[in-house]
Design an enzyme around this catalytic site. Structure first.
Site, PDB file in Angstrom:
ATOM      1  N   ARG A   1      42.818  38.416  37.787  1.00 27.08           N
ATOM      2  CA  ARG A   1      43.415  37.659  38.884  1.00 27.08           C
ATOM      3  C   ARG A   1      43.064  38.334  40.209  1.00 27.08           C
ATOM      4  NH1 ARG A   1      43.600  34.061  35.939  1.00 27.08           N
ATOM      5  NH2 ARG A   1      45.370  32.840  35.174  1.00 27.08           N
TER       6      ARG A   1
ATOM      7  N   HIS B   1      35.461  31.194  40.322  1.00 30.07           N
ATOM      8  CA  HIS B   1      36.445  31.063  39.239  1.00 30.07           C
ATOM      9  C   HIS B   1      35.858  30.227  38.091  1.00 30.07           C
ATOM     10  CE1 HIS B   1      41.025  31.374  38.504  1.00 30.07           C
ATOM     11  NE2 HIS B   1      40.386  31.312  37.344  1.00 30.07           N
TER      12      HIS B   1
END
Length: 317
Positions: free
Chosen positions: A232, A280
């Site tokens: 993350r 991502h």
């Protein structure tokens, strides 16, 4: 097959772009033709739905569901969902999908090989029209440390070992992983970092792991070590990362996740020569695989009435 109108409807709640949400809604309806998939703007459905299928639902959206019994996320990570203080105290299921683990293992191997074979250096040479060959180290001489040994970490470890890399692992539980020296605890992590050539982060985001990729971690790594962050964005202390890259202590960082996504156009990481940016994409959700998993969980609930076990909210995963 027509929907069974005697059942409470399912509610799909997302903050996806309209086209993405429509695609998920259509696919879910096809996967569960006997279910009614309602919208959050249907007051009767909101009052009666027992199950919410979610993808980044707006904060507060699930608090209006008095009959809600459990929630199934379409994503593997639920840290953002659990930050909603209004989230009802019902089980939350994250997507546990072997297809995601395989995709992550591919991405980890690609990123590690990118660093191992000096591709960032050759990309810089290309920009400068320079033709110089550099000596390549064998994989067995470069140690990879994985932070996080859940399903994705274990799959990644297996692929890296098959490529010949010595692999260390660090996890909260310290559970064994075949062929991997596993550590648990901050003191052991510090010693593992000192023997790390490429550090790969796959940890879930929790209060304990937030900011783990900061000055203290980077300082423990040998000079020139590489970093891969597929966990993350909030795992990274950005100022510390840039300082470590600028000083040469970190050789290069491959980053797939960021505190703000999409990464703003003027963000300082875009043009940093020590950073490779991915949007991502390390382990994208397979819609077909996710549909099968969600449909199976809902089918089991309809047949047994047993609410499935969700994540440990205290741990965050």
């Amino acid at each position: 097959m027509a929907p069974d109108r005697t059942r409470p409807p399912l509610l799909l709640v997302t903050s996806l772009e309209p086209a993405d949400e429509a695609a998920w809604r259509e696919a879910l309806s096809r996967a569960m033709p006997d279910e009614t998939l309602a919208r959050p703007d249907d007051p009767e459905a909101v009052r009666g739905a027992e199950i919410a299928i979610v993808a980044n639902p707006p904060p507060g959206a699930l608090a209006r569901m008095p009959a809600l019994r459990w929630i199934h996320s379409l994503w593997a990570g639920v840290d953002r969902l659990l930050l909603d203080a209004t989230l009802p105290t019902v089980p939350v299921l994250r997507l546990v999908d072997p297809a995601l683990a395989g995709a992550m293992a591919e991405a980890v191997a690609a990123a590690v090989l990118h660093l191992h074979r000096d591709f960032p250096r050759y990309a810089d040479q290309q920009r400068r029209h320079v033709w110089i060959q550099h000596e390549a180290r064998p994989a067995q001489d470069r140690t990879v440390t994985l932070l996080g040994l859940g399903e994705m970490g274990r799959a990644s470890a297996a692929v890296l070992r098959a490529l010949g890399f010595p692999v260390q692992g660090w996890s909260r539980s310290g559970a064994a992983c075949p062929g991997v020296a596993v550590a648990s605890g901050p003191d052991v992590l510090a010693r593992a970092l000192e023997r790390t050539d490429i550090l790969v982060n796959l940890l879930p985001l929790t209060a304990e792991t937030r900011g783990i990729l900061g000055h203290d971690t980077f300082a423990r790594l040998p000079r020139g070590a590489g970093l891969v962050n597929f966990g993350r964005g909030a795992h990274v202390v950005e100022d510390d990362l840039i300082a470590a890259l600028d000083s040469g202590h970190l050789g290069h960082a491959v980053l797939d996740v960021f505190a703000t996504e999409p990464l703003p156009p003027g963000h300082r990481l875009w043009d940093h020569p020590g950073v490779t940016i991915l949007p991502h994409v390390a382990a994208p959700t397979s819609r077909a695989s996710a549909l099968a998993i969600v449909a199976a969980a809902i089918r089991s609930f309809r047949e047994t009435g047993t609410v499935p076990v969700g994540v440990d909210r205290a741990r965050g995963y």
